[in-house]
Design a protein around this motif. Sequence first.
Motif, PDB file in Angstrom:
ATOM      1  N   ASN A   1      40.413 -12.850 -19.535  1.00  0.00           N
ATOM      2  CA  ASN A   1      39.407 -13.812 -19.974  1.00  0.00           C
ATOM      3  C   ASN A   1      38.705 -13.305 -21.234  1.00  0.00           C
ATOM      4  OD1 ASN A   1      37.372 -11.933 -19.080  1.00  0.00           O
ATOM      5  ND2 ASN A   1      37.719 -12.684 -17.003  1.00  0.00           N
ATOM      6  N   LYS A   2      37.638 -13.978 -21.631  1.00  0.00           N
ATOM      7  CA  LYS A   2      36.919 -13.567 -22.843  1.00  0.00           C
ATOM      8  C   LYS A   2      36.329 -12.170 -22.691  1.00  0.00           C
ATOM      9  CE  LYS A   2      33.574 -15.082 -26.297  1.00  0.00           C
ATOM     10  NZ  LYS A   2      33.155 -13.757 -26.635  1.00  0.00           N
ATOM     11  N   ASN A   3      35.813 -11.848 -21.509  1.00  0.00           N
ATOM     12  CA  ASN A   3      35.213 -10.521 -21.307  1.00  0.00           C
ATOM     13  C   ASN A   3      36.223  -9.388 -21.449  1.00  0.00           C
ATOM     14  OD1 ASN A   3      32.692 -11.632 -20.864  1.00  0.00           O
ATOM     15  ND2 ASN A   3      32.957 -11.750 -18.667  1.00  0.00           N
ATOM     16  N   THR A   4      37.493  -9.659 -21.129  1.00  0.00           N
ATOM     17  CA  THR A   4      38.533  -8.632 -21.283  1.00  0.00           C
ATOM     18  C   THR A   4      39.188  -8.714 -22.665  1.00  0.00           C
ATOM     19  OG1 THR A   4      40.388  -9.952 -20.438  1.00  0.00           O
ATOM     20  CG2 THR A   4      39.049  -8.759 -18.805  1.00  0.00           C
ATOM     21  N   GLU A   5      38.666  -9.613 -23.505  1.00  0.00           N
ATOM     22  CA  GLU A   5      39.187  -9.848 -24.860  1.00  0.00           C
ATOM     23  C   GLU A   5      40.660 -10.259 -24.819  1.00  0.00           C
ATOM     24  OE1 GLU A   5      38.223  -6.261 -26.993  1.00  0.00           O
ATOM     25  OE2 GLU A   5      36.141  -6.892 -27.260  1.00  0.00           O
ATOM     26  N   GLY A   6      41.013 -11.007 -23.780  1.00  0.00           N
ATOM     27  CA  GLY A   6      42.378 -11.506 -23.663  1.00  0.00           C
ATOM     28  C   GLY A   6      43.391 -10.454 -23.255  1.00  0.00           C
ATOM     29  N   ARG A   7      42.914  -9.345 -22.733  1.00  0.00           N
ATOM     30  CA  ARG A   7      43.822  -8.302 -22.226  1.00  0.00           C
ATOM     31  C   ARG A   7      43.797  -8.324 -20.703  1.00  0.00           C
ATOM     32  NH1 ARG A   7      40.763  -5.592 -26.148  1.00  0.00           N
ATOM     33  NH2 ARG A   7      41.906  -5.279 -28.077  1.00  0.00           N
ATOM     34  N   ILE A   8      44.922  -7.981 -20.101  1.00  0.00           N
ATOM     35  CA  ILE A   8      44.975  -7.908 -18.644  1.00  0.00           C
ATOM     36  C   ILE A   8      44.247  -6.649 -18.200  1.00  0.00           C
ATOM     37  CG2 ILE A   8      46.481  -7.681 -16.642  1.00  0.00           C
ATOM     38  CD1 ILE A   8      48.615  -9.215 -18.283  1.00  0.00           C
TER      39      ILE A   8
ATOM     40  N   VAL B   1      42.801 -23.907 -41.489  1.00  0.00           N
ATOM     41  CA  VAL B   1      43.381 -23.899 -40.149  1.00  0.00           C
ATOM     42  C   VAL B   1      42.422 -23.198 -39.195  1.00  0.00           C
ATOM     43  CG1 VAL B   1      45.289 -23.043 -38.739  1.00  0.00           C
ATOM     44  CG2 VAL B   1      45.736 -23.895 -41.041  1.00  0.00           C
ATOM     45  N   HIS B   2      42.182 -23.822 -38.041  1.00  0.00           N
ATOM     46  CA  HIS B   2      41.375 -23.191 -36.997  1.00  0.00           C
ATOM     47  C   HIS B   2      42.321 -22.652 -35.932  1.00  0.00           C
ATOM     48  CE1 HIS B   2      37.553 -24.742 -38.511  1.00  0.00           C
ATOM     49  NE2 HIS B   2      38.187 -25.881 -38.733  1.00  0.00           N
ATOM     50  N   VAL B   3      42.348 -21.351 -35.760  1.00  0.00           N
ATOM     51  CA  VAL B   3      43.156 -20.737 -34.707  1.00  0.00           C
ATOM     52  C   VAL B   3      42.197 -20.360 -33.582  1.00  0.00           C
ATOM     53  CG1 VAL B   3      44.715 -18.861 -34.098  1.00  0.00           C
ATOM     54  CG2 VAL B   3      44.833 -19.882 -36.380  1.00  0.00           C
ATOM     55  N   ILE B   4      42.440 -20.917 -32.408  1.00  0.00           N
ATOM     56  CA  ILE B   4      41.529 -20.736 -31.273  1.00  0.00           C
ATOM     57  C   ILE B   4      42.112 -19.695 -30.323  1.00  0.00           C
ATOM     58  CG2 ILE B   4      40.435 -21.893 -29.316  1.00  0.00           C
ATOM     59  CD1 ILE B   4      40.959 -24.542 -31.025  1.00  0.00           C
ATOM     60  N   ASP B   5      41.370 -18.632 -30.082  1.00  0.00           N
ATOM     61  CA  ASP B   5      41.805 -17.645 -29.103  1.00  0.00           C
ATOM     62  C   ASP B   5      41.402 -18.146 -27.725  1.00  0.00           C
ATOM     63  OD1 ASP B   5      42.496 -15.443 -27.566  1.00  0.00           O
ATOM     64  OD2 ASP B   5      41.754 -13.994 -29.029  1.00  0.00           O
ATOM     65  N   MET B   6      42.408 -18.374 -26.881  1.00  0.00           N
ATOM     66  CA  MET B   6      42.156 -18.875 -25.528  1.00  0.00           C
ATOM     67  C   MET B   6      41.759 -17.765 -24.565  1.00  0.00           C
ATOM     68  SD  MET B   6      42.470 -22.104 -24.984  1.00  0.00           S
ATOM     69  CE  MET B   6      42.486 -21.859 -23.221  1.00  0.00           C
ATOM     70  N   TYR B   7      41.967 -16.506 -24.960  1.00  0.00           N
ATOM     71  CA  TYR B   7      41.736 -15.360 -24.071  1.00  0.00           C
ATOM     72  C   TYR B   7      42.537 -15.507 -22.783  1.00  0.00           C
ATOM     73  CZ  TYR B   7      37.899 -14.845 -27.334  1.00  0.00           C
ATOM     74  OH  TYR B   7      37.160 -14.744 -28.488  1.00  0.00           O
ATOM     75  N   SER B   8      43.650 -16.238 -22.868  1.00  0.00           N
ATOM     76  CA  SER B   8      44.467 -16.476 -21.686  1.00  0.00           C
ATOM     77  C   SER B   8      45.846 -16.942 -22.105  1.00  0.00           C
ATOM     78  CB  SER B   8      43.792 -17.505 -20.781  1.00  0.00           C
ATOM     79  OG  SER B   8      44.453 -17.535 -19.534  1.00  0.00           O
ATOM     80  N   THR B   9      46.597 -17.499 -21.151  1.00  0.00           N
ATOM     81  CA  THR B   9      47.953 -17.977 -21.392  1.00  0.00           C
ATOM     82  C   THR B   9      48.222 -19.213 -20.534  1.00  0.00           C
ATOM     83  OG1 THR B   9      48.845 -16.651 -19.583  1.00  0.00           O
ATOM     84  CG2 THR B   9      48.811 -15.608 -21.737  1.00  0.00           C
ATOM     85  N   CYS B  10      49.450 -19.636 -20.534  1.00  0.00           N
ATOM     86  CA  CYS B  10      50.029 -20.631 -19.625  1.00  0.00           C
ATOM     87  C   CYS B  10      49.258 -21.943 -19.533  1.00  0.00           C
ATOM     88  CB  CYS B  10      50.244 -20.014 -18.242  1.00  0.00           C
ATOM     89  SG  CYS B  10      51.398 -18.640 -18.255  1.00  0.00           S
ATOM     90  N   GLU B  11      48.834 -22.304 -18.324  1.00  0.00           N
ATOM     91  CA  GLU B  11      48.266 -23.626 -18.076  1.00  0.00           C
ATOM     92  C   GLU B  11      46.930 -23.852 -18.782  1.00  0.00           C
ATOM     93  OE1 GLU B  11      49.840 -26.309 -16.180  1.00  0.00           O
ATOM     94  OE2 GLU B  11      51.391 -24.887 -16.796  1.00  0.00           O
TER      95      GLU B  11
ATOM     96  N   THR C   1      46.770 -15.445 -26.541  1.00  0.00           N
ATOM     97  CA  THR C   1      45.595 -14.649 -26.858  1.00  0.00           C
ATOM     98  C   THR C   1      45.915 -13.432 -27.714  1.00  0.00           C
ATOM     99  OG1 THR C   1      43.817 -13.320 -25.902  1.00  0.00           O
ATOM    100  CG2 THR C   1      45.828 -13.472 -24.616  1.00  0.00           C
ATOM    101  N   ASN C   2      44.969 -13.069 -28.582  1.00  0.00           N
ATOM    102  CA  ASN C   2      45.116 -11.878 -29.420  1.00  0.00           C
ATOM    103  C   ASN C   2      45.279 -10.611 -28.586  1.00  0.00           C
ATOM    104  OD1 ASN C   2      45.038 -12.867 -32.083  1.00  0.00           O
ATOM    105  ND2 ASN C   2      42.835 -13.184 -31.932  1.00  0.00           N
ATOM    106  N   GLY C   3      44.761 -10.635 -27.353  1.00  0.00           N
ATOM    107  CA  GLY C   3      44.859  -9.460 -26.496  1.00  0.00           C
ATOM    108  C   GLY C   3      46.272  -9.162 -26.038  1.00  0.00           C
ATOM    109  N   LEU C   4      47.176 -10.155 -26.106  1.00  0.00           N
ATOM    110  CA  LEU C   4      48.548  -9.972 -25.642  1.00  0.00           C
ATOM    111  C   LEU C   4      49.591 -10.171 -26.740  1.00  0.00           C
ATOM    112  CD1 LEU C   4      48.416 -11.872 -22.213  1.00  0.00           C
ATOM    113  CD2 LEU C   4      48.218  -9.409 -22.606  1.00  0.00           C
ATOM    114  N   SER C   5      49.194 -10.737 -27.853  1.00  0.00           N
ATOM    115  CA  SER C   5      50.169 -11.053 -28.894  1.00  0.00           C
ATOM    116  C   SER C   5      49.497 -11.063 -30.263  1.00  0.00           C
ATOM    117  CB  SER C   5      50.777 -12.431 -28.606  1.00  0.00           C
ATOM    118  OG  SER C   5      51.546 -12.877 -29.691  1.00  0.00           O
ATOM    119  N   THR C   6      50.273 -10.794 -31.293  1.00  0.00           N
ATOM    120  CA  THR C   6      49.737 -10.834 -32.666  1.00  0.00           C
ATOM    121  C   THR C   6      49.973 -12.190 -33.330  1.00  0.00           C
ATOM    122  OG1 THR C   6      51.807  -9.938 -33.538  1.00  0.00           O
ATOM    123  CG2 THR C   6      50.069  -8.355 -32.989  1.00  0.00           C
ATOM    124  N   ASN C   7      50.519 -13.161 -32.583  1.00  0.00           N
ATOM    125  CA  ASN C   7      50.829 -14.467 -33.176  1.00  0.00           C
ATOM    126  C   ASN C   7      49.623 -15.130 -33.822  1.00  0.00           C
ATOM    127  OD1 ASN C   7      53.499 -14.308 -32.499  1.00  0.00           O
ATOM    128  ND2 ASN C   7      53.366 -15.649 -30.723  1.00  0.00           N
TER     129      ASN C   7
END
Length: 197
Positions: free
Chosen positions: A104-111, A23-33, A2-8
């Motif tokens: 999640n999306k509401n936190t914009e991918g930030r913890i 290219v479509h880059v999809i922000d998952m607003y999350s990580t891992c599984e 997610t953009n909220g945790l990384s600039t990748n």
Amino acid sequence: MTNGLSTNASTMQSIARELEMNVHVIDMYSTCELEKHVAIWIKQLVDANKPSEEILEIIRPAIYESNSLILVKDLQHLKRGGRLTPMAAALAGLLKIYPILHLNKNTEGRIDVLNKVRTEKRADTYAIDKVIDDIDIEHTNIYIIHSDFLEGANHFKKCFIEKGVPEENIHINYISSVIAVHTGLGCIALQYIRKEN
């Protein structure tokens, strides 16, 4: 990630624009599984010859509804990694506060802190109830991921089964080491996303 945790993701988008690549880059607003779940789902849709715009229309609502709850035993790791201020970590330790974090999306991918409770048992109960309130029990995958805390993961699995979640909808795995370095050992994350149609 997610953009909220990384600039990748934003870096990839910039490179794609520069090279004039579609290219479509999809922000998952999350990580891992959740990332793994959606990657497999997208592969299935690509194999079914779905066009990219249709794939985005199918997966985005599920991504927007998905969530990750994080239960951390040792806040010092989050403090050292810059994910939590030293003052907040010290105060939580002093008052024996257990924060329930979410991503999640509401936190914009930030913890961010979802709630704070006074005991670990209350934190676990709150997290379980939050998941059950948010999901359609029959049509949601729950991922219980942990940093070397299988006993805790199995406890959560048992609780979800007792709440009526079908066992085949519950998956246990390790938190990736890239994330676990920030959470420390004994962390549990509950990730959930509705099943693909």
